[in-house]
Scaffold this active site. Sequence first.
Site, PDB file in Angstrom:
ATOM      1  N   LYS A 186       6.421  -0.282   0.128  1.00 33.58           N
ATOM      2  CA  LYS A 186       5.725   0.230   1.306  1.00 33.58           C
ATOM      3  C   LYS A 186       6.642   0.228   2.531  1.00 33.58           C
ATOM      4  O   LYS A 186       6.599   1.139   3.355  1.00 33.58           O
ATOM      5  CB  LYS A 186       4.450  -0.582   1.574  1.00 33.58           C
ATOM      6  N   HIS A 241       1.914   8.466   0.496  1.00 36.62           N
ATOM      7  CA  HIS A 241       1.256   7.483  -0.376  1.00 36.62           C
ATOM      8  C   HIS A 241       0.504   8.251  -1.466  1.00 36.62           C
ATOM      9  O   HIS A 241      -0.728   8.309  -1.462  1.00 36.62           O
ATOM     10  CB  HIS A 241       0.293   6.643   0.469  1.00 36.62           C
ATOM     11  N   TYR A 256       4.437 -12.237  -1.438  1.00 37.55           N
ATOM     12  CA  TYR A 256       3.543 -11.330  -2.167  1.00 37.55           C
ATOM     13  C   TYR A 256       4.004  -9.865  -2.137  1.00 37.55           C
ATOM     14  O   TYR A 256       4.276  -9.321  -1.048  1.00 37.55           O
ATOM     15  CB  TYR A 256       2.105 -11.406  -1.612  1.00 37.55           C
ATOM     16  N   SER A 292      -5.191   2.407  -0.794  1.00 33.72           N
ATOM     17  CA  SER A 292      -4.912   1.344  -1.749  1.00 33.72           C
ATOM     18  C   SER A 292      -6.154   0.994  -2.563  1.00 33.72           C
ATOM     19  O   SER A 292      -7.248   0.892  -2.010  1.00 33.72           O
ATOM     20  CB  SER A 292      -4.416   0.111  -0.997  1.00 33.72           C
ATOM     21  N   CYS A 303      -7.815   2.728  -4.685  1.00 40.21           N
ATOM     22  CA  CYS A 303      -8.814   3.800  -4.765  1.00 40.21           C
ATOM     23  C   CYS A 303      -8.537   4.765  -5.901  1.00 40.21           C
ATOM     24  O   CYS A 303      -9.095   5.873  -5.923  1.00 40.21           O
ATOM     25  CB  CYS A 303      -8.900   4.550  -3.439  1.00 40.21           C
ATOM     26  N   ASP A 353       2.156   5.932  -6.998  1.00 42.45           N
ATOM     27  CA  ASP A 353       1.901   5.344  -5.675  1.00 42.45           C
ATOM     28  C   ASP A 353       2.589   6.084  -4.529  1.00 42.45           C
ATOM     29  O   ASP A 353       2.022   6.196  -3.456  1.00 42.45           O
ATOM     30  CB  ASP A 353       2.339   3.871  -5.669  1.00 42.45           C
ATOM     31  N   ARG A 405      -1.275  -7.482   1.152  1.00 41.22           N
ATOM     32  CA  ARG A 405      -0.556  -7.046   2.348  1.00 41.22           C
ATOM     33  C   ARG A 405      -1.292  -7.553   3.588  1.00 41.22           C
ATOM     34  O   ARG A 405      -2.514  -7.702   3.584  1.00 41.22           O
ATOM     35  CB  ARG A 405      -0.480  -5.518   2.405  1.00 41.22           C
ATOM     36  N   ASN A 449     -12.175  12.792 -14.695  1.00 40.99           N
ATOM     37  CA  ASN A 449     -11.672  13.431 -13.475  1.00 40.99           C
ATOM     38  C   ASN A 449     -10.841  14.675 -13.788  1.00 40.99           C
ATOM     39  O   ASN A 449     -10.630  15.530 -12.934  1.00 40.99           O
ATOM     40  CB  ASN A 449     -10.855  12.437 -12.644  1.00 40.99           C
ATOM     41  N   ARG A 469      -2.004  -8.222  -9.810  1.00 41.31           N
ATOM     42  CA  ARG A 469      -1.213  -7.023 -10.116  1.00 41.31           C
ATOM     43  C   ARG A 469      -0.359  -7.214 -11.358  1.00 41.31           C
ATOM     44  O   ARG A 469      -0.044  -8.326 -11.751  1.00 41.31           O
ATOM     45  CB  ARG A 469      -0.273  -6.731  -8.934  1.00 41.31           C
TER      46      ARG A 469
END
Length: 587
Positions: free
Chosen positions: A206, A226, A197, A248, A250, A277, A69, A499, A371
Amino acid sequence: MTNNKSVLNWVEEMKTLVGPDKILWIDGSEAQLEALRAEACSTGEIIKLNQEKLPGCYLHRTAVNDVARVEDRTFICSRKEEDAGPTNHWKDPQEAYKMLYDIARGSYKGRTMYVIPYSMGPVGSPLAKIGVELTDSIYVVLNMAIMTRVGQKVWDTLGDSTDWVKGLHCKCDIDAEKRYICHFPEDNAIISVNSGYGGNVLLGKKCFALRIASYLGKTEGWMAEHMLILGIENPKGEIKYVAAAFPSACGKTNLAMLIPPEGYRKKGYKVWTVGDDIAWMRQGPDGRLYAINPENGFFGVAPGTNAKSNPNALASTKSGTIFTNVAQNLDDNTVWWEGLDKNPPKHAVNWKGEPWDGTTSDQKGAHPNSRFTAPAKNCPCVSPEFDKGTGVPISAIIFGGRRAQTTPLVYQSRDWNNGVFVGSIMASETTAAATGAVGVVRRDPMAMLPFCGYHMGDYFKHWIEMGKKLGDKAPKIFNVNWFRLDAEGHFIWPGFGDNLRVLEWIVNRCEGKADAVETPIGFVPKAEDINLEGLDFSIDTLKSILEIKNEQWTKEAEGIEEFYKKFGTKLPKELHDQLDTLKNNLK
Ligand code: GTP
Ligand code: SPV
Ligand code: MN
């Protein structure tokens, strides 16, 4: 097709502008998509991979200057500059349309215009919304057919309505100097030129589902965030849903699909993925906050995805997937990326399309932001609620980012407004998901810095309003940090599946079943209340990453004060008060 006048008029107008040789209306049928795949293979736009090992899978390489992006070329074109706010780039809509139409004019010459009707969210769901994207890229069509619900049923649902989002995408020459991703929130419109892209061109993602939708959410009283959405099932079969906002690259996809540690699996814990997402959330009839995932697939970060870190994501990519900018193994025509396994291919092509020997090269085979585009239905743990349009009730909202220091493994806000404060002060090290420097700490409120379609001060206000509306039914708000580093620069917390140990404390807190210690920043768990069973991790180390250091937070408060100055009078008084409370607590 459709008789919708607003659609037909706009398509005609855009056709006159961009001048395609042909128009193809995408009906979503397998036959039509298969013909497009064959055409894209014949031109080299995509490469068919080993169909025995990876059925229905393809590889695509974007231009070397077009791999992420572009935040500095992304604009919010509201009539008033003030409405875009201090965190967005702004252009006057009249000037932007003129500039973009000049770039787009005639750019489809010799090309086909594909008309893609798509639904963000299950078709016909009261929480879903419709968009139409025009593109000259088969890669975009094929990705949209995975990431959204595409086809005739979208036209049928739209009927004569004018409530849909316009999206024009023109590849042009992929000229980075003339690349623009522009949003017109007041017109429900998006124009993207000179890129091919992902996040720049899959306009449902987005551009629509966050930038345009966040504006619609403010106007209509709901939220576009997000955030991943996941369900945690306990041994009694009860499922609690949480939504988590991380910037993004993370860890949203990883958390959304996590595999419980063995001890938890044996006891009967399960995790269900609703989204990885984006979350659209609205108050339901019972007063709680309900979330849907507007997407239909995962556009996930490839590097680091492996059988240990995220087996569910890996399984999702085994069929019907498009890989972008990964390495191609020429021996068996499969794909490879850094962190997939310890056997990089010898006879390979790197993400730039150059010959590459992974056993000797000191260069990366896959781009760090390479990706996979995988259908959600491939995911072994996709939630049975995934296709239900009603959404899932959210018990907890979790914020988080990459912080080497300062931010503890987990803490809980004192109440909703304190939680909005916690989200507003989020900071994280930048990643390869956007062009620019990597590893620089920047404030990224609610992980929405690059995605909020209006003034961020008004966005904070909207969060506070939502809290008032939800009252005692509001989700509890937490913050996590999986990325604390030790003196040698290693991650301290094991992360990934482990986690769940932190999520368990979070869910228990929501039910009033776990204890906590009050600190200047909020409630932190007692180390004994995080289950370390089956993990080689000492309670002292755990204590070290739960610790709140006053001197670090005093510095943090200074940074927040500085950041807040950007918003001037638009910063809600509630957040000023929260900052004062923090400063007092630290005295
Ligand atoms: P976007 O698709 O860009 O929004 O990214 P995302 O938030 O979905 O991030 P993703 O789950 O793809 O993770 C990005 C990177 O973070 C990968 O390289 C992961 O291996 C790494 N990562 C994810 N979870 C953890 C974790 O718990 N601990 C550590 N140390 N790394 C993690
Ligand atoms: C992100 O950068 O947050 C992504 C990938 O999810 S993109 O679609 O490129 O925005
Ligand atoms: Mn993302």
